[in-house]
Design a protein around this motif. Structure first.
Motif: not given
Length: 312
Positions: A151-161, A104-109
């Motif tokens: 990414v290697d192994g992340a679960n439910r990762l969100t990447v935006a913008d 459940d990580g997030r990468i934004e901007g």
């Protein structure tokens, strides 16, 4: 300013300049400059460790400027469930953001552009000049080596913008589940991909690129805008015509056409009374499996060959 770890032999594992150790550890509003990573110096750029490394639940890095980082943000060495990386801008010579086995990580901007090298020299003597940006930074380094998100192994990762100019690859996924919204690249290296997937479950909505290749591997793409596209026509047919059905699966540039480097799977299903024999191209056998995955290198016409079942 950071000097630690200059020219390390292990930039991916060496102690980071900043470690976010503990639950909700984070940093907000920081610029880190490397005075000894000058492309104009003898020998050019040298490796440095990551600037920031997460080590805890809900760690965060927000509003970070990295004008000349070798490696930027590491969320891969340690588990960082529910981490947040937001508004990271600068130039990343090798790695932008890397993510490992976290949920459940997030990468934004995230924005990378080699121009930050020549515009933030802080009046240091003999710093790289604007006229040398391409030979000493973009063509000399980042288009060969830099990856925006790995990414290697992340679960439910969100990447935006996320957008990168003059990199080697945009998004690399070796394994994991990743959802991406608004991903762009421009002026990638000669063999670079906007999205390169070796495994996992990856979906990208709204993708833009100027050159390079859009994707490689098993990725679902929606709303793709490509400038200067190269495409090849791929067809599949059954022989005999009524002995079975065929299907092509992949990311089409338009019906029946695919980019070089993209992955396509040809599937065959025999009709009652027939059995599948092989796939051929120009009469040459390429596979005996009903599902035949291949990488597009040019136009080709596939034939799925069937034979009547032995009823004796």
């Amino acid at each position: 300013m950071s000097y630690a770890g200059r020219n390390t032999a292990n930039p991916d594992t060496e102690q980071a300049a900043i470690t976010l150790r503990g639950e909700r550890a984070g940093v907000n509003g920081l610029r880190v400059f490397y005075p000894e990573n000058n492309p104009a110096a003898p020998g050019g750029l040298v490796p440095f460790p990551y600037t920031i490394r997460g080590q805890g639940t809900a760690t965060y890095a927000v509003n970070i400027g990295l004008p000349n980082a070798w490696n930027a943000i590491d969320m891969a060495t340690h588990r960082n469930d529910r981490f947040l990386v937001r508004k990271i801008k600068g130039t990343f010579v090798r790695h932008g953001v890397t993510v490992g086995r976290s949920d459940d990580g997030r990468i934004e901007g995230v924005l990378s552009n080699g121009n930050t090298f020549v515009r933030t020299g802080f009046h240091l003597p003999n710093w790289v000049l604007g006229k040398d940006l391409f030979p000493q930074v973009i063509d000399g380094w980042t288009r060969k080596y830099a990856d925006l998100v790995t990414v290697d192994g992340a679960n439910r990762l969100t990447v935006a913008d996320a957008f990168g100019y003059g990199l080697h690859n945009g998004l690399i996924v070796r394994s994991g589940s990743v959802r991406v919204f608004n991903l762009g690249t421009d002026n990638l290296g000669a063999d670079g991909y906007t999205v390169q997937v070796a495994g996992g479950n990856v979906t990208v909505v709204n993708l833009m690129r100027f050159n390079g290749t859009t994707s490689s591997g098993p990725v679902k793409l929606y709303n793709v805008m490509v400038i200067n596209i190269v495409e090849h026509e791929i067809t599949a047919a059954a022989s005999p015509e009524l002995a079975g059905t065929v299907r092509l699966r992949g990311n089409e540039t338009r019906p029946g056409c695919y980019e070089p480097g993209s992955q396509v799977t040809a599937s065959a299903k025999a009709a009652p009374g027939f059995r599948f024999v092989s796939w051929t191209v120009g009469g040459v056998e390429v596979s005996t499996a009903r599902d035949y995955p291949f990488t597009v290198t040019g136009g080709q016409a596939l034939t799925a060959n069937f034979a009547a079942k032995d009823t004796a």
